[in-house]
Motif scaffolding. Structure first.
Motif, PDB file in Angstrom:
ATOM      1  N   TYR A   1      60.679  48.628  -3.219  1.00 51.72           N
ATOM      2  CA  TYR A   1      61.343  47.541  -2.498  1.00 51.72           C
ATOM      3  C   TYR A   1      62.477  48.082  -1.625  1.00 51.72           C
ATOM      4  O   TYR A   1      62.937  49.223  -1.803  1.00 51.72           O
ATOM      5  CB  TYR A   1      61.874  46.503  -3.485  1.00 51.72           C
ATOM      6  CG  TYR A   1      60.769  45.721  -4.168  1.00 51.72           C
ATOM      7  CD1 TYR A   1      60.049  44.739  -3.479  1.00 51.72           C
ATOM      8  CD2 TYR A   1      60.440  45.962  -5.502  1.00 51.72           C
ATOM      9  CE1 TYR A   1      59.028  44.029  -4.104  1.00 51.72           C
ATOM     10  CE2 TYR A   1      59.422  45.257  -6.134  1.00 51.72           C
ATOM     11  CZ  TYR A   1      58.725  44.289  -5.418  1.00 51.72           C
ATOM     12  OH  TYR A   1      57.708  43.588  -6.036  1.00 51.72           O
TER      13      TYR A   1
ATOM     14  N   GLN B   1      57.678  48.366   0.960  1.00 53.10           N
ATOM     15  CA  GLN B   1      58.203  47.277   1.791  1.00 53.10           C
ATOM     16  C   GLN B   1      58.479  47.766   3.210  1.00 53.10           C
ATOM     17  O   GLN B   1      58.851  48.917   3.444  1.00 53.10           O
ATOM     18  CB  GLN B   1      59.462  46.680   1.160  1.00 53.10           C
ATOM     19  CG  GLN B   1      59.790  45.294   1.699  1.00 53.10           C
ATOM     20  CD  GLN B   1      60.593  44.454   0.718  1.00 53.10           C
ATOM     21  OE1 GLN B   1      61.140  44.962  -0.267  1.00 53.10           O
ATOM     22  NE2 GLN B   1      60.673  43.152   0.969  1.00 53.10           N
TER      23      GLN B   1
ATOM     24  N   THR C   1      57.095  40.832   1.892  1.00 56.19           N
ATOM     25  CA  THR C   1      57.905  40.061   0.944  1.00 56.19           C
ATOM     26  C   THR C   1      57.546  40.415  -0.498  1.00 56.19           C
ATOM     27  O   THR C   1      56.455  40.930  -0.784  1.00 56.19           O
ATOM     28  CB  THR C   1      57.675  38.551   1.143  1.00 56.19           C
ATOM     29  OG1 THR C   1      56.317  38.233   0.791  1.00 56.19           O
ATOM     30  CG2 THR C   1      57.951  38.149   2.594  1.00 56.19           C
ATOM     31  N   GLU C   2      58.462  40.095  -1.395  1.00 51.99           N
ATOM     32  CA  GLU C   2      58.216  40.311  -2.828  1.00 51.99           C
ATOM     33  C   GLU C   2      56.987  39.532  -3.285  1.00 51.99           C
ATOM     34  O   GLU C   2      56.161  40.036  -4.059  1.00 51.99           O
ATOM     35  CB  GLU C   2      59.452  39.887  -3.625  1.00 51.99           C
ATOM     36  CG  GLU C   2      59.305  40.054  -5.122  1.00 51.99           C
ATOM     37  CD  GLU C   2      60.501  39.516  -5.875  1.00 51.99           C
ATOM     38  OE1 GLU C   2      60.311  38.644  -6.750  1.00 51.99           O
ATOM     39  OE2 GLU C   2      61.638  39.961  -5.590  1.00 51.99           O
ATOM     40  N   GLU C   3      56.862  38.313  -2.828  1.00 53.35           N
ATOM     41  CA  GLU C   3      55.716  37.488  -3.201  1.00 53.35           C
ATOM     42  C   GLU C   3      54.403  38.151  -2.792  1.00 53.35           C
ATOM     43  O   GLU C   3      53.428  38.170  -3.546  1.00 53.35           O
ATOM     44  CB  GLU C   3      55.838  36.105  -2.551  1.00 53.35           C
ATOM     45  CG  GLU C   3      54.713  35.160  -2.930  1.00 53.35           C
ATOM     46  CD  GLU C   3      54.857  33.809  -2.239  1.00 53.35           C
ATOM     47  OE1 GLU C   3      54.121  32.878  -2.651  1.00 53.35           O
ATOM     48  OE2 GLU C   3      55.667  33.684  -1.307  1.00 53.35           O
TER      49      GLU C   3
ATOM     50  N   SER D   1      53.905  41.375  -2.367  1.00 50.52           N
ATOM     51  CA  SER D   1      53.688  42.572  -3.183  1.00 50.52           C
ATOM     52  C   SER D   1      53.072  42.214  -4.533  1.00 50.52           C
ATOM     53  O   SER D   1      52.169  42.912  -5.017  1.00 50.52           O
ATOM     54  CB  SER D   1      55.001  43.322  -3.391  1.00 50.52           C
ATOM     55  OG  SER D   1      55.868  42.644  -4.288  1.00 50.52           O
TER      56      SER D   1
ATOM     57  N   PHE E   1      57.585  49.892 -10.361  1.00 57.62           N
ATOM     58  CA  PHE E   1      58.295  49.463  -9.154  1.00 57.62           C
ATOM     59  C   PHE E   1      59.715  50.013  -9.160  1.00 57.62           C
ATOM     60  O   PHE E   1      60.295  50.307 -10.227  1.00 57.62           O
ATOM     61  CB  PHE E   1      58.272  47.946  -8.978  1.00 57.62           C
ATOM     62  CG  PHE E   1      59.108  47.163  -9.959  1.00 57.62           C
ATOM     63  CD1 PHE E   1      60.424  46.811  -9.665  1.00 57.62           C
ATOM     64  CD2 PHE E   1      58.565  46.725 -11.167  1.00 57.62           C
ATOM     65  CE1 PHE E   1      61.183  46.069 -10.546  1.00 57.62           C
ATOM     66  CE2 PHE E   1      59.320  45.977 -12.057  1.00 57.62           C
ATOM     67  CZ  PHE E   1      60.634  45.640 -11.745  1.00 57.62           C
TER      68      PHE E   1
ATOM     69  N   SER F   1      63.571  49.377  -7.630  1.00 57.54           N
ATOM     70  CA  SER F   1      64.494  48.395  -7.068  1.00 57.54           C
ATOM     71  C   SER F   1      65.858  48.591  -7.706  1.00 57.54           C
ATOM     72  O   SER F   1      65.956  48.932  -8.891  1.00 57.54           O
ATOM     73  CB  SER F   1      63.992  46.973  -7.347  1.00 57.54           C
ATOM     74  OG  SER F   1      64.969  46.010  -7.013  1.00 57.54           O
TER      75      SER F   1
ATOM     76  N   GLN G   1      65.937  41.095  -9.216  1.00 58.72           N
ATOM     77  CA  GLN G   1      64.555  41.411  -8.840  1.00 58.72           C
ATOM     78  C   GLN G   1      63.852  42.190  -9.945  1.00 58.72           C
ATOM     79  O   GLN G   1      62.656  41.984 -10.207  1.00 58.72           O
ATOM     80  CB  GLN G   1      64.548  42.214  -7.540  1.00 58.72           C
ATOM     81  CG  GLN G   1      63.157  42.500  -6.990  1.00 58.72           C
ATOM     82  CD  GLN G   1      63.205  43.209  -5.657  1.00 58.72           C
ATOM     83  OE1 GLN G   1      63.832  44.262  -5.536  1.00 58.72           O
ATOM     84  NE2 GLN G   1      62.558  42.648  -4.654  1.00 58.72           N
TER      85      GLN G   1
ATOM     86  N   VAL H   1      60.372  40.687 -11.157  1.00 58.58           N
ATOM     87  CA  VAL H   1      59.110  41.383 -10.894  1.00 58.58           C
ATOM     88  C   VAL H   1      58.483  41.883 -12.191  1.00 58.58           C
ATOM     89  O   VAL H   1      57.266  41.776 -12.386  1.00 58.58           O
ATOM     90  CB  VAL H   1      59.336  42.546  -9.908  1.00 58.58           C
ATOM     91  CG1 VAL H   1      58.063  43.389  -9.764  1.00 58.58           C
ATOM     92  CG2 VAL H   1      59.763  42.005  -8.550  1.00 58.58           C
TER      93      VAL H   1
END
Length: 513
Positions: A293, A326, A428-430, A432, A447, A449, A454, A458
């Protein structure tokens, strides 16, 4: 003789001695661990057919040795030996079992260098990586030697004063363990030490590519003093393996199956076990997402990517498969990652400084190269590698990065099981999470971050059994290993790793005054 000719003779003698030492390395320190027979009922045995098969070093194609090519008859004898041994082994105390496991662990530690050399020869792993697996595999024997004395029952408050309710755990019986080639040490110890700790006996079928590591473990278990029949190991080639697996699943003497391998084979074993309603543990394939991210520490993410992707040349079930980056930090991450990947050294795992060895066999090599070719033919761009390293040998493939990966490519949808990074850009996070979860596999996910909200969000939404947050190496004996969806059933390691090998018995004592 001239000085030059003397020098040439010495060079030739040196080269010859080095070659002999490499071919015969197991004839020195590791000789007592090199067994070319199977292990059944406390004896080192050949196959009923007297047939053998060769075990090949994937780095150079040389024959390491031969082992018995056993069939259903041989496997049946191993099952019967384990069933007979169970009748006494199940009554041993937890302390006795813990003591034997600890002795096995101590011997494994004393001989870890020799085991690592054997592993490198038959699996192709770099020697430091083999040593790492040996330490990791040994840790399960140590862990379950301690857990053996921590399997506790319960006394449940009764609803009436005249009754007492007791709950305790009993070993299920003979456990058949089918293990893969990519972790020939740890997959055996993770299963067998848990089963032994609670009083089960074992029949082990190692992968045909890597039986010598498994046989070394049996040799040290024998030295530790496990009674005959408690641990048994049968070896076979690919042709005999399906019939032996079917016997394990269908034999009334086998109480449970534990399998690590492909989802395809796991489904077959699942069906075959249904006739006997056996206890079943399955650790199957993955398709792990690796998400970076905008808030991530890029340098840490690059290090995590290298660890999670290239261990064992990408041939691990928890290897990162789809790299979701991202949009805002895509270029920076890819630039740094590409620089690092191009520095990796490919070669024979017994040589110093090597980071990646060969792929295990022809089938795996053709699968990896075919998936890269498919991606390139559909528009993917190669940023690093992307072709065989034939100058090193027939099974070497360059560490590879491909970008522009789309949903119509095999690398997007399937587990590559090789040294290939597939880059996917997201906004976007959604998005991903939608991409990450769009698979029937759910073993591991990673992941990176630095946003704490987040991280929790996530981690909760990833549909996997294991999550690595800002970390590319998550396996440890203390943690439960396993997946969801088509990545399997049950958990290995941790205190949960014993559950597949015990059943719960409820006893009610009534008419008490």
């Amino acid at each position: 003789m001239t000085i030059d000719s003397c020098w040439l003779v010495r060079v030739k003698m040196f080269v010859k001695s080095r070659l002999l030492s490499k071919v015969c390395f197991m004839q020195t320190r590791g000789m007592h661990l090199l067994n070319q027979k199977a292990y059944v009922d406390g004896e080192w045995v050949t196959s009923a057919s007297n047939q053998n098969f060769n075990v090949i070093n994937p780095a150079n194609g040389s024959v390491i040795g031969t082992v018995p090519n056993m069939n259903v008859q041989d496997a049946q004898e191993a099952i019967e030996a384990a069933a007979k041994a169970f009748e006494t082994w199940k009554f041993t105390t937890a302390k006795e079992r813990a003591h034997l496991l600890r002795k096995w662990y101590n011997l494994l530690v004393e001989n870890q260098d020799s085991i690592a050399k054997i592993m490198t020869a038959e699996s192709g792993k770099p020697l430091p990586e083999s040593a790492g697996e040996v330490a990791y595999g040994n840790s399960f024997v140590e862990w379950f030697s301690e857990q053996a004395r921590n399997v506790r029952g319960e006394i449940v408050p009764s609803p009436v004063p005249s009754k007492k309710i007791f709950i305790d755990h009993h070993p299920i019986g003979v456990a058949a363990l089918i293990t893969p080639w990519n972790f020939p040490h740890a997959m055996i110890t993770r299963k067998a030490s848990a089963a032994l700790a609670v009083g089960c006996t074992c029949v082990i079928k190692p992968a045909e590519d890597t039986p010598f590591t498994a046989l070394a473990l049996m040799k040290l278990a024998e030295e530790a003093g496990f009674p005959k029949g408690v641990l048994n190991l049968v070896t076979s080639d690919r042709n005999n393996a399906p019939a032996i697996g079917a016997l394990f699943c269908e034999s009334p003497l086998v109480a449970g199956i534990s399998f690590t391998g492909s989802t395809q084979v796991g489904k077959i074993l699942y069906k075959q076990c249904s006739s006997g309603i056996k206890r079943l543990g399955l650790e199957l394939g993955g398709n792990a997402p690796f998400i970076v991210y905008n808030s991530a520490n890029i340098d840490k993410a690059v290090e995590g990517a290298l660890i999670s992707k290239f261990r064992n040349c990408g041939q691990t079930c928890v290897a990162a498969n789809r790299f979701l980056i991202q949009n805002e930090i895509f270029d920076e991450f890819v630039d740094k990652l590409t620089q690092r990947v191009k520095q990796l050294k490919l070669g024979d795992g017994s040589h110093p400084g090597v980071n990646l060895g060969p792929l295990i066999n022809d089938a795996q090599f053709h699968k990896v190269s075919g998936m890269v070719e498919d991606a390139v033919s559909k528009g993917a761009k190669v940023l690093a590698g992307g072709k065989p390293a034939s100058q090193l040998g027939s099974l070497f493939y360059e560490p590879t990065i491909i970008s522009g990966v789309q949903s119509n490519m095999q690398v997007y949808n399937e587990e590559v099981f090789g040294p290939v990074i597939s880059l996917i850009r997201f906004k976007t996070e959604e998005e991903s999470l939608q991409i990450a979860n769009a698979t029937e596999r759910g073993l591991a996910g990673y992941f990176f971050s630095e946003d704490v909200t987040q991280i929790f969000r996530v981690s909760s939404h990833l549909e996997v059994g294991m999550v690595g947050v800002n970390e590319g190496l998550i396996s440890t004996a203390e943690a439960p290993f396993g997946g969801i969806k088509e990545s399997g059933l049950g958990r290995e390691g941790s205190h949960h790793g014993i559950e597949d090998y015990t059943y719960i018995k409820y006893t009610c004592i009534g008419n008490l005054k």
